[in-house]
Design a protein around this motif. Structure first.
Motif, PDB file in Angstrom:
ATOM      1  N   ASP A   1       6.083   2.500   8.350  1.00  0.00           N
ATOM      2  CA  ASP A   1       6.144   1.456   7.381  1.00  0.00           C
ATOM      3  C   ASP A   1       5.249   0.440   8.225  1.00  0.00           C
ATOM      4  N   GLY A   2       5.459   0.289   9.470  1.00  0.00           N
ATOM      5  CA  GLY A   2       4.800  -0.757  10.196  1.00  0.00           C
ATOM      6  C   GLY A   2       3.228  -0.635  10.082  1.00  0.00           C
ATOM      7  N   ASP A   3       2.712   0.535  10.184  1.00  0.00           N
ATOM      8  CA  ASP A   3       1.275   0.833   9.948  1.00  0.00           C
ATOM      9  C   ASP A   3       0.787   0.238   8.624  1.00  0.00           C
ATOM     10  N   LEU A   4       1.608   0.675   7.644  1.00  0.00           N
ATOM     11  CA  LEU A   4       1.149   0.253   6.319  1.00  0.00           C
ATOM     12  C   LEU A   4       1.037  -1.263   6.277  1.00  0.00           C
ATOM     13  N   ALA A   5       2.337  -1.723   6.544  1.00  0.00           N
ATOM     14  CA  ALA A   5       2.504  -3.226   6.503  1.00  0.00           C
ATOM     15  C   ALA A   5       1.126  -4.000   7.304  1.00  0.00           C
ATOM     16  N   VAL A   6       0.668  -3.745   8.446  1.00  0.00           N
ATOM     17  CA  VAL A   6      -0.295  -4.040   8.676  1.00  0.00           C
ATOM     18  C   VAL A   6      -1.472  -4.130   8.159  1.00  0.00           C
ATOM     19  N   ALA A   7      -1.690  -2.984   7.794  1.00  0.00           N
ATOM     20  CA  ALA A   7      -2.719  -2.541   6.906  1.00  0.00           C
ATOM     21  C   ALA A   7      -2.905  -3.457   5.527  1.00  0.00           C
ATOM     22  N   ALA A   8      -1.687  -3.609   5.229  1.00  0.00           N
ATOM     23  CA  ALA A   8      -1.645  -4.548   3.769  1.00  0.00           C
ATOM     24  C   ALA A   8      -1.834  -5.931   4.451  1.00  0.00           C
TER      25      ALA A   8
ATOM     26  N   ALA B   1      -7.558   1.996   7.667  1.00  0.00           N
ATOM     27  CA  ALA B   1      -7.045   0.689   8.494  1.00  0.00           C
ATOM     28  C   ALA B   1      -5.461   1.146   9.076  1.00  0.00           C
ATOM     29  N   ALA B   2      -4.810   1.803   8.197  1.00  0.00           N
ATOM     30  CA  ALA B   2      -3.399   1.986   8.641  1.00  0.00           C
ATOM     31  C   ALA B   2      -3.444   3.172   9.772  1.00  0.00           C
ATOM     32  N   LEU B   3      -4.425   4.022   9.643  1.00  0.00           N
ATOM     33  CA  LEU B   3      -4.464   4.953  10.945  1.00  0.00           C
ATOM     34  C   LEU B   3      -5.096   4.401  12.160  1.00  0.00           C
ATOM     35  N   ALA B   4      -5.811   3.293  12.123  1.00  0.00           N
ATOM     36  CA  ALA B   4      -6.452   2.552  13.136  1.00  0.00           C
ATOM     37  C   ALA B   4      -5.195   1.659  13.846  1.00  0.00           C
ATOM     38  N   VAL B   5      -4.308   1.218  13.017  1.00  0.00           N
ATOM     39  CA  VAL B   5      -3.260   0.375  13.540  1.00  0.00           C
ATOM     40  C   VAL B   5      -2.233   1.421  14.229  1.00  0.00           C
ATOM     41  N   ARG B   6      -1.973   2.541  13.644  1.00  0.00           N
ATOM     42  CA  ARG B   6      -1.096   3.645  14.313  1.00  0.00           C
ATOM     43  C   ARG B   6      -1.792   4.108  15.397  1.00  0.00           C
ATOM     44  N   ALA B   7      -3.057   4.455  15.665  1.00  0.00           N
ATOM     45  CA  ALA B   7      -3.593   5.073  16.677  1.00  0.00           C
ATOM     46  C   ALA B   7      -3.352   4.407  18.330  1.00  0.00           C
ATOM     47  N   PRO B   8      -3.105   3.188  18.523  1.00  0.00           N
ATOM     48  CA  PRO B   8      -2.822   2.733  19.853  1.00  0.00           C
ATOM     49  C   PRO B   8      -1.226   3.018  20.105  1.00  0.00           C
ATOM     50  N   ARG B   9      -0.570   3.008  19.169  1.00  0.00           N
ATOM     51  CA  ARG B   9       0.975   3.236  19.210  1.00  0.00           C
ATOM     52  C   ARG B   9       1.094   4.770  19.680  1.00  0.00           C
ATOM     53  N   LEU B  10       0.132   5.750  19.455  1.00  0.00           N
ATOM     54  CA  LEU B  10       0.273   7.060  19.696  1.00  0.00           C
ATOM     55  C   LEU B  10      -0.631   7.180  21.271  1.00  0.00           C
ATOM     56  N   GLY B  11      -1.172   6.352  21.590  1.00  0.00           N
ATOM     57  CA  GLY B  11      -2.003   6.437  22.920  1.00  0.00           C
ATOM     58  C   GLY B  11      -3.479   6.637  22.500  1.00  0.00           C
ATOM     59  N   HIS B  12      -3.840   6.519  21.257  1.00  0.00           N
ATOM     60  CA  HIS B  12      -5.250   6.684  20.984  1.00  0.00           C
ATOM     61  C   HIS B  12      -5.961   5.248  21.070  1.00  0.00           C
ATOM     62  N   VAL B  13      -7.090   5.275  21.328  1.00  0.00           N
ATOM     63  CA  VAL B  13      -7.790   4.021  21.465  1.00  0.00           C
ATOM     64  C   VAL B  13      -8.616   3.826  19.968  1.00  0.00           C
ATOM     65  N   CYS B  14      -8.791   4.933  19.238  1.00  0.00           N
ATOM     66  CA  CYS B  14      -9.422   4.442  17.930  1.00  0.00           C
ATOM     67  C   CYS B  14      -8.902   6.014  17.003  1.00  0.00           C
TER      68      CYS B  14
ATOM     69  N   PRO C   1       0.866  -1.187  -0.016  1.00  0.00           N
ATOM     70  CA  PRO C   1       0.125   0.177   0.136  1.00  0.00           C
ATOM     71  C   PRO C   1       0.800   1.379   0.041  1.00  0.00           C
ATOM     72  N   ALA C   2       2.114   1.179   0.458  1.00  0.00           N
ATOM     73  CA  ALA C   2       3.050   2.409   0.396  1.00  0.00           C
ATOM     74  C   ALA C   2       3.218   2.794  -1.078  1.00  0.00           C
ATOM     75  N   HIS C   3       2.835   1.943  -1.895  1.00  0.00           N
ATOM     76  CA  HIS C   3       2.830   2.449  -3.397  1.00  0.00           C
ATOM     77  C   HIS C   3       1.833   3.045  -4.010  1.00  0.00           C
ATOM     78  N   GLU C   4       0.621   3.025  -3.064  1.00  0.00           N
ATOM     79  CA  GLU C   4      -0.747   3.698  -3.720  1.00  0.00           C
ATOM     80  C   GLU C   4      -0.244   5.227  -3.438  1.00  0.00           C
ATOM     81  N   PRO C   5      -0.972   6.013  -4.617  1.00  0.00           N
ATOM     82  CA  PRO C   5      -0.539   7.452  -4.164  1.00  0.00           C
ATOM     83  C   PRO C   5      -1.021   8.053  -3.057  1.00  0.00           C
ATOM     84  N   LEU C   6      -2.230   7.693  -2.725  1.00  0.00           N
ATOM     85  CA  LEU C   6      -2.940   8.133  -1.477  1.00  0.00           C
ATOM     86  C   LEU C   6      -2.036   7.807  -0.319  1.00  0.00           C
ATOM     87  N   LEU C   7      -1.729   6.558  -0.227  1.00  0.00           N
ATOM     88  CA  LEU C   7      -1.024   5.993   1.147  1.00  0.00           C
ATOM     89  C   LEU C   7       0.307   6.581   1.147  1.00  0.00           C
ATOM     90  N   ALA C   8       1.059   6.750  -0.054  1.00  0.00           N
ATOM     91  CA  ALA C   8       2.401   7.280  -0.130  1.00  0.00           C
ATOM     92  C   ALA C   8       2.646   8.866   0.228  1.00  0.00           C
TER      93      ALA C   8
END
Length: 650
Positions: A22-29, A46-59, A5-12
């Motif tokens: 990269d880890g957020d994108l890999a899990v989302a993929a 999906a990538a933002l939801a994966v990233r959220a707990p890493r930043l202390g967010h629940v969602c 997904p990192a190669h998708e224009p939006l995600l890139a």
């Protein structure tokens, strides 16, 4: 969703800006491959939801994320987060609702006692039919399934406790114990400590919140004494569990509790029984097991054998751990949570205490007629607040507002109160800083000369610590560490923990301290992992001391003012800690807090961070930040998207 997904224009674009890693994108993929989802907008969510707990967010809040997204360091020329091509929220939600990767939750549903406690697997009803789907969309909030389950479980359990039947105890007996063990009510308004004790003795859930010095530890001591007094003529004493999130906070609670008990004037029997109540970490209380310490021996199927659980520093408890704790408290037992809702939230995902305490504009928690009658009968005084239409979470909340540690004219107390009372404009707190600057208790400097002067003052303390340690005076060396501590927003970079520690070590070397020796006397060490074999926990602080024959030991504080001496080889991982992060300082107090904020504005510097730092001080604060950085920090609130407050408060 593509395999890369990192190669998708939006995600890139989001990756280049530092919003996604990269880890957020890999899990989302991976989620996309498992579910067959290939829509770029869904992959981004999906990538933002994966990233959220890493930043202390629940969602991730899809309606607000474009305005609140924080970028990690990115390359030159990367766009700002607000300039990225964010999907339109309504269309974004529609795409997610149609996705095979997303289950749809009950948006807008207000949790009540009828929802009940979940079963052992955590299922909560028909709305969870998409249990195999990795993401849950609940209104504008997108969760990883696991965190949605934690939030729903916790909301249902807390609502059930708050609105359910009170503890089976005679309010008149509670009042008699309170009259015997507490001073008379204050004449100038409701005695909130007395109210908190009455609530803790009679309610299945009590949440006591208040700033530093408002008497939370005194409430604990008096509540435990009342619970023991209620059982004096019974067949057995109550089984009491006292806990805190970290080893350092548990040790501090033990120390504060011993001091508070000494001032209560209890009879010998009660004092002896209270002396046997010792604080533990939450992980020890629950019986952690397995890798990562995320699984516990005690849960809903195997609850704790207790009559009451009291948890201090509840603001530090993340969502997942709080959900597991509440699961493990048996029906019929009391659960009491204490903490300062205005402090930093947990390092892990969630801001549970703030969510449970409700909207900031709720000064007095609304209470049902049933709760007001119960608390008035048990406390022997009128109950402040407004009457609610029905039992709810407000029945459980008690706010302490009277400061005992700081006087009405104290600079630290005035500054803390000003920060707590801010809206969007930081001017009132800045005015207190400007007015108090240069007086005995407060110094506000942002220039390099000010930083050097404050660090030099800290060095003088650490030189004395080294002298005590070299002479084998472990008690005095440990006491010296509590005289001054440098607190930083960042671990690395300018004005960081690493930078300040390097400066202090160089200054100690210039004063004749042999800092080149790995275990030199006077070296302050911070434990960075839990170690059951020694009983040390992440966050414990010790100091290296010389003993007979030139050997080295590391001194750690123990109960009742005693000292434990451990050989360096027995220690778990440690690091030198003349300076520490403000997050790590939670649960501790020092005479002089030297607070280092970044030289330039940083998203890490927030109102909660400044408040937590300045309230670590008992006597003096040196706030090292210029006016622009200070104003920016006081204007910035921590954003912790979750649905817990809405579920409990509606």
């Amino acid at each position: 969703m593509s395999a890369a997904p990192a190669h998708e224009p939006l995600l890139a674009a989001f990756r280049r800006a530092g919003v996604l890693a990269d880890g957020d994108l890999a899990v989302a993929a991976t989620l996309g491959r498992l579910t067959g989802e290939r829509t770029p907008e869904v992959a981004l969510a999906a990538a933002l939801a994966v990233r959220a707990p890493r930043l202390g967010h629940v969602c991730v809040d899809l309606d607000a994320v474009a305005g609140h997204a924080v970028a990690e360091p990115a390359g030159a020329g990367a766009p700002a987060p607000e300039a990225l091509p964010w999907p339109e929220p309504a269309a974004w939600r529609a795409a997610l609702m149609a996705s095979p990767a997303v289950a749809v939750g009950p948006a807008g549903h207000r949790i009540g006692p009828a929802d009940g406690r979940p079963g052992p697997s955590g299922e909560l009803g028909a709305e969870d039919a998409g249990a195999a789907r990795p993401l849950v969309l609940d209104g504008p909030r997108l969760y990883l399934d696991r965190y949605w389950r934690y939030e729903r479980r916790l909301a249902a359990a807390l609502a059930e406790r708050a609105a359910g039947p009170p503890i089976d105890v005679d309010p008149a007996a509670v009042r008699a114990a309170i009259e015997r063990l507490l001073p008379p009510p204050q004449a100038d308004g409701p005695d909130r400590q007395r109210l908190a004790v009455a609530a803790g003795a009679t309610g299945a859930l009590t949440v006591v919140t208040g700033g530093p010095g408002t008497g939370k530890t005194t409430v604990v001591a008096r509540l435990l004494a009342v619970l023991l007094a209620l059982a004096e003529d019974g067949p057995r004493l109550p089984r009491l569990a006292l806990a805190a999130p970290t080893g350092k906070a548990a040790a501090r609670l033990d120390e504060s509790l011993r001091e508070a008990v000494a001032g209560l004037g209890l009879d010998a029997g009660l004092a002896e029984a209270l002396a046997g109540v010792r604080a533990r970490t939450l992980h020890r209380l629950l019986g952690s097991r397995g890798p990562g310490r995320t699984r516990f021996r005690h849960d809903a199927a195997n609850p704790l054998d207790v009559d009451a659980v009291v948890v201090d520093e509840a603001s530090m408890v993340p969502l997942a751990l709080m959900a597991k704790l509440v699961d493990a408290v048996p029906a019929g037992a009391r659960l009491v949570l204490l903490g300062d809702r205005d402090q930093l939230a947990s390092v892990e995902a969630g801001a549970v205490l703030g969510d449970v305490c409700g909207p900031e504009e709720v000064v007095e928690a609304p209470r049902s007629a049933r709760a007001r009658e119960r608390l008035a009968a048990a406390s022997g005084q009128p109950v402040p607040g407004v009457e609610a239409d029905a039992p709810g979470i407000g029945d459980a909340i008690v706010r302490l507002t009277r400061f005992h540690r700081f006087g009405a004219d104290s600079a630290i107390g005035r500054l803390a109160a000003a920060i707590r009372g801010l809206d969007e404009d930081p001017a009132p707190a800045l005015a207190v800083l400007a007015e108090e600057d240069g007086r005995e208790a407060l110094r506000w400097r942002g220039d390099d000369a000010g930083v050097r002067a404050a660090l030099a003052e800290a060095v003088e303390v650490y030189v004395e610590v080294a002298a005590h340690a070299a002479a084998g005076r472990a008690t005095e060396a440990l006491a010296g560490l509590d005289r001054c501590r440098v607190l930083c927003a960042h671990r690395r970079g300018p004005r960081s923990v690493a930078d300040a520690t390097s400066t202090i070590l160089a200054a100690l070397a210039a004063r004749g301290v042999d800092v080149g020796e790995p275990w030199f006397p006077g070296r302050a060490v911070l434990v960075t992992e839990n170690d059951p074999s020694t009983g040390l926990a992440n966050g414990d602080v010790g100091v290296v001391v010389a003993v007979e024959d030139g050997a080295r030991r590391v001194a750690f504080p123990a109960a009742a003012g005693a000292v434990r001496l451990l050989a360096p080889a027995r220690l778990p991982a440690v690091e030198t800690t003349y300076a520490t992060t403000i997050h790590k300082s939670q649960g501790s107090q020092v005479d002089h807090a030297v607070v280092l904020l970044p030289a330039a504005d940083s998203p890490i510097a927030t109102r909660e961070l400044v408040y937590t730092a300045v309230t670590r001080a008992r006597e003096r604060v040196s706030l090292l930040a210029d006016a622009e950085v200070t104003a920016a920090a006081l204007s910035r609130r921590i954003q912790r998207p979750s649905g817990l407050a809405a579920a409990l408060w509606g």
